[in-house]
Enzyme design. Structure first.
Site, short mmCIF file in Angstrom:
data_model
loop_
_atom_site.label_atom_id
_atom_site.label_comp_id
_atom_site.label_asym_id
_atom_site.label_seq_id
_atom_site.Cartn_x
_atom_site.Cartn_y
_atom_site.Cartn_z
CB CYS A 14 10.49 2.18 -13.94
SG CYS A 14 8.98 1.55 -12.84
CB CYS A 36 -7.75 -2.76 -9.73
SG CYS A 36 -8.11 -4.15 -8.64
#
Length: 158
Positions: A126, A146
Protein backbone atom coordinates in the site's frame (compact mmCIF):
# COMPACT_ATOMS: atom_id res chain seq x y z
CA UNK A 1 41.69 -20.29 -14.08
CA UNK A 2 40.33 -23.85 -14.34
CA UNK A 3 38.89 -23.63 -10.80
CA UNK A 4 37.07 -20.38 -11.62
CA UNK A 5 35.58 -21.91 -14.76
CA UNK A 6 34.49 -25.00 -12.79
CA UNK A 7 32.79 -22.85 -10.12
CA UNK A 8 30.88 -20.89 -12.78
CA UNK A 9 29.65 -24.13 -14.38
CA UNK A 10 28.68 -25.55 -10.98
CA UNK A 11 26.68 -22.44 -10.04
CA UNK A 12 24.86 -22.45 -13.39
CA UNK A 13 24.05 -26.15 -13.03
CA UNK A 14 22.63 -25.68 -9.52
CA UNK A 15 20.58 -22.67 -10.61
CA UNK A 16 19.20 -24.44 -13.70
CA UNK A 17 18.39 -27.59 -11.74
CA UNK A 18 16.04 -25.62 -9.52
CA UNK A 19 17.88 -26.31 -6.26
CA UNK A 20 18.19 -22.56 -5.72
CA UNK A 21 15.07 -20.47 -6.19
CA UNK A 22 15.20 -16.69 -6.53
CA UNK A 23 11.66 -15.39 -5.99
CA UNK A 24 10.41 -12.43 -7.95
CA UNK A 25 10.17 -9.29 -5.85
CA UNK A 26 6.80 -8.25 -7.23
CA UNK A 27 5.29 -11.60 -8.19
CA UNK A 28 3.13 -12.39 -5.17
CA UNK A 29 1.98 -9.00 -3.87
CA UNK A 30 -1.09 -7.27 -5.20
CA UNK A 31 -0.75 -3.50 -4.85
CA UNK A 32 -3.46 -1.52 -3.07
CA UNK A 33 -4.22 1.92 -4.45
CA UNK A 34 -6.69 4.23 -2.73
CA UNK A 35 -7.43 7.95 -2.86
CA UNK A 36 -6.52 10.18 0.09
CA UNK A 37 -10.22 10.38 0.99
CA UNK A 38 -10.47 6.57 1.07
CA UNK A 39 -7.39 6.33 3.33
CA UNK A 40 -8.84 8.98 5.66
CA UNK A 41 -11.96 6.85 6.12
CA UNK A 42 -9.91 3.75 7.01
CA UNK A 43 -7.16 5.23 9.18
CA UNK A 44 -7.18 7.31 12.34
CA UNK A 45 -5.91 10.89 12.02
CA UNK A 46 -2.54 9.93 13.53
CA UNK A 47 -2.21 6.82 11.36
CA UNK A 48 -2.99 8.87 8.26
CA UNK A 49 -0.31 11.39 9.23
CA UNK A 50 2.30 8.63 9.61
CA UNK A 51 1.32 6.20 6.85
CA UNK A 52 0.27 8.61 4.10
CA UNK A 53 2.15 11.84 4.96
CA UNK A 54 5.36 10.17 6.17
CA UNK A 55 5.07 11.55 9.68
CA UNK A 56 6.74 10.26 12.84
CA UNK A 57 5.22 9.51 16.23
CA UNK A 58 6.89 10.61 19.47
CA UNK A 59 9.48 8.15 20.80
CA UNK A 60 8.37 5.86 23.66
CA UNK A 61 4.70 6.51 22.82
CA UNK A 62 3.89 3.12 21.25
CA UNK A 63 2.41 0.27 23.27
CA UNK A 64 4.21 -2.07 20.82
CA UNK A 65 7.57 -1.18 22.38
CA UNK A 66 6.82 -3.54 25.26
CA UNK A 67 5.07 -6.27 23.23
CA UNK A 68 6.74 -9.61 24.03
CA UNK A 69 4.22 -12.19 22.76
CA UNK A 70 4.76 -14.35 19.69
CA UNK A 71 3.02 -13.13 16.56
CA UNK A 72 3.16 -10.95 13.47
CA UNK A 73 3.41 -7.21 13.02
CA UNK A 74 1.27 -6.19 10.04
CA UNK A 75 0.81 -2.91 8.18
CA UNK A 76 -1.97 -0.95 9.89
CA UNK A 77 -3.29 0.20 6.51
CA UNK A 78 -3.50 -3.06 4.56
CA UNK A 79 -2.68 -5.95 6.98
CA UNK A 80 0.38 -7.11 5.04
CA UNK A 81 2.71 -9.16 7.26
CA UNK A 82 5.90 -7.14 7.65
CA UNK A 83 7.70 -8.58 10.68
CA UNK A 84 7.55 -11.59 13.01
CA UNK A 85 8.06 -11.08 16.74
CA UNK A 86 11.31 -13.10 16.50
CA UNK A 87 12.70 -10.28 14.32
CA UNK A 88 12.08 -7.63 16.99
CA UNK A 89 14.62 -6.34 19.49
CA UNK A 90 14.91 -3.52 22.02
CA UNK A 91 17.00 -0.83 20.35
CA UNK A 92 16.49 1.68 23.17
CA UNK A 93 15.37 4.30 20.63
CA UNK A 94 11.72 4.48 21.69
CA UNK A 95 10.27 2.91 18.56
CA UNK A 96 9.57 -0.76 17.80
CA UNK A 97 12.70 -2.02 16.05
CA UNK A 98 13.41 -5.06 13.91
CA UNK A 99 16.64 -6.48 12.46
CA UNK A 100 14.95 -7.95 9.35
CA UNK A 101 11.53 -8.33 7.70
CA UNK A 102 9.52 -10.86 5.72
CA UNK A 103 10.72 -11.20 2.10
CA UNK A 104 9.45 -8.83 -0.58
CA UNK A 105 7.18 -6.71 1.65
CA UNK A 106 9.31 -3.60 2.12
CA UNK A 107 10.19 -0.85 -0.35
CA UNK A 108 12.75 1.90 0.29
CA UNK A 109 13.66 5.37 -0.85
CA UNK A 110 16.07 8.08 0.26
CA UNK A 111 14.61 11.08 2.08
CA UNK A 112 16.28 14.36 3.02
CA UNK A 113 13.74 15.69 5.54
CA UNK A 114 16.46 16.15 8.18
CA UNK A 115 18.84 17.65 5.55
CA UNK A 116 20.94 14.50 5.42
CA UNK A 117 20.04 11.33 3.54
CA UNK A 118 18.14 8.61 5.40
CA UNK A 119 16.60 5.42 4.02
CA UNK A 120 12.83 5.49 4.45
CA UNK A 121 10.93 2.23 4.14
CA UNK A 122 7.31 1.57 3.36
CA UNK A 123 4.89 -1.29 2.88
CA UNK A 124 5.35 -2.66 -0.64
CA UNK A 125 1.60 -3.33 -0.97
CA UNK A 126 0.00 0.00 0.00
CA UNK A 127 3.09 2.27 0.08
CA UNK A 128 2.30 3.19 3.70
CA UNK A 129 5.28 4.83 5.43
CA UNK A 130 6.63 2.64 8.24
CA UNK A 131 9.87 4.27 9.36
CA UNK A 132 13.58 4.40 8.59
CA UNK A 133 16.30 1.78 8.36
CA UNK A 134 19.76 2.30 9.85
CA UNK A 135 22.99 0.30 9.76
CA UNK A 136 23.44 0.06 13.54
CA UNK A 137 21.36 -3.02 14.32
CA UNK A 138 22.34 -6.39 15.76
CA UNK A 139 23.74 -9.46 14.04
CA UNK A 140 23.13 -11.06 11.63
CA UNK A 141 21.93 -8.13 9.46
CA UNK A 142 23.32 -5.14 11.38
CA UNK A 143 20.11 -3.34 10.32
CA UNK A 144 17.65 -1.46 12.52
CA UNK A 145 14.21 -1.08 10.98
CA UNK A 146 12.91 1.66 13.25
CA UNK A 147 9.11 1.53 12.89
CA UNK A 148 6.30 3.86 13.91
CA UNK A 149 4.08 1.86 16.26
CA UNK A 150 0.88 3.40 14.85
CA UNK A 151 1.85 2.12 11.40
CA UNK A 152 1.62 -1.46 12.72
CA UNK A 153 -0.92 -3.83 14.18
CA UNK A 154 0.17 -6.82 16.25
CA UNK A 155 -1.50 -10.17 15.58
CA UNK A 156 -0.92 -12.68 18.39
CA UNK A 157 0.05 -16.19 17.32
CA UNK A 158 -2.30 -18.63 19.01
Amino acid sequence: MIRRHFVKILIKAIFLSGLIHFPSVSAELKKIIKSNDEWKKILTKDQYYILRQEGTERPFSSRLNDEKRSGDYVCAACNTKLFHSSMKYDSGTGWPSFFTHYPNVIGTKIDYKLLYPRTEYHCAVCKGHQGHVFNDGPKPTFKRFCNNGLALKFIVKL
